[in-house]
Design an enzyme around this catalytic site. Sequence first.
Site, PDB file in Angstrom:
ATOM      1  N   TYR A  29      49.550  31.698  34.643  1.00  0.00           N
ATOM      2  CA  TYR A  29      48.327  30.890  34.518  1.00  0.00           C
ATOM      3  C   TYR A  29      47.678  31.122  33.179  1.00  0.00           C
ATOM      4  CZ  TYR A  29      45.603  35.146  35.094  1.00  0.00           C
ATOM      5  OH  TYR A  29      45.054  36.388  34.906  1.00  0.00           O
ATOM      6  N   GLU A 289      30.854  69.401  15.247  1.00  0.00           N
ATOM      7  CA  GLU A 289      30.064  68.252  14.784  1.00  0.00           C
ATOM      8  C   GLU A 289      30.203  67.029  15.693  1.00  0.00           C
ATOM      9  OE1 GLU A 289      32.498  69.730  13.050  1.00  0.00           O
ATOM     10  OE2 GLU A 289      31.387  70.933  11.600  1.00  0.00           O
TER      11      GLU A 289
HETATM   12  N1  ASP Z   1      43.088  38.600  31.285  1.00  0.00           N
HETATM   13  C1  ASP Z   1      42.087  38.198  32.248  1.00  0.00           C
HETATM   14  C2  ASP Z   1      40.724  38.367  31.605  1.00  0.00           C
HETATM   15  O1  ASP Z   1      40.267  39.468  31.471  1.00  0.00           O
HETATM   16  C3  ASP Z   1      42.217  39.017  33.480  1.00  0.00           C
HETATM   17  C4  ASP Z   1      41.235  38.687  34.579  1.00  0.00           C
HETATM   18  O2  ASP Z   1      40.255  38.010  34.412  1.00  0.00           O
HETATM   19  O3  ASP Z   1      41.461  39.187  35.707  1.00  0.00           O
HETATM   20  O4  ASP Z   1      40.123  37.395  31.193  1.00  0.00           O
END
Ligand code: ASP
Length: 325
Positions: A29, A289
């Site tokens: 996706y 430090e």
């Molecule tokens: N890669 C995606 C994002 O951080 C993963 C997620 O949303 O679960 O936008």
Amino acid sequence: MVRRRGTILILATGGTIAGVGEIGKSTVYRPGKLTADELISEIPEINNIAPLETMQICNVNSDDITADIWLELASIINREAKDDNVKGFVITHGTDTLEETAYFLNLAVKTKKSVIITGSMRPATSISADGPMNLYQAVCAAASRETEGQGVLAVFADRIYSARSVTKTSTYQLTAISAGRMGAIGVIRDGKVYMYETTNKAHTNKSEFDVSKLDRLPKVSILYFHVDASPELLKYAAEHSDGLVIAGAGAGEFSLIYGDMIRTLNVPVVVSSRVDDGLITSDMLRVEETIAANNLSPQKAAVLLRLALTVTNDTEKIREMFLKY
Ligand code: ASP
């Protein structure tokens, strides 16, 4: 347009919750495709909770979130929170960097109103997508009195987490956004919010950080120590950053040659751990430090150091901030 009393503002930034891909699949996706309005149109019941208003801040994979987007989110929340008709905020966000945005906002927004962040592990087009329920529960949390004055909270898979503790603990499980050993501070069942604990650390109205006049944040780089890690990278990073965070081994440790290089750097250096249940205190520091991150992960320590550097470069003052926030 006059807002209705109790309005919840949904600030959408993208992520898998807005992801679209091969029907039924969880891995194939593209994140950040659906708009906030499209997300809520999939959950008709959500309109029974409170009047909703949406703002599309951006629509990105959360790895493309920037400090500019953080500053914009903080400024919108600080502005809109002044409207008596606004009850609270929900931010939709990718899970990869959700914890960093949550902690930044926790220290940068000045309101007692509810600020909830959520996302999902499965895209909208997968079988049994978790986004609709997470968004529904996030709106329930934002509409609840229970979440007022608690700082920024993350809602994910029936649970509520503080912004300071929330972290991504799995690359695939539906409960990936959790708080490791620190646990949840509340739960949601059938839209009802039950809060059990509050955080002891300063946030929102008690935070000293004022980002309203900033157009950029100081730059901080994280260096991950490992066997034979090159001290030269520390030098390079220090020359291109305002501060460094070391993800040390074990209790914030590193090699002698790494330590020798750290002593030569002229930017503040915070020591955290690459271990997920890490705790570094001042008496454990190998280089005097440096600044102990306490139990903040390297990525959370980087958020706090960026904010700290907007106020001071003084090591002692930054140390105090790492105990306070
Ligand atoms: N890669 C995606 C994002 O951080 C993963 C997620 O949303 O679960 O936008």
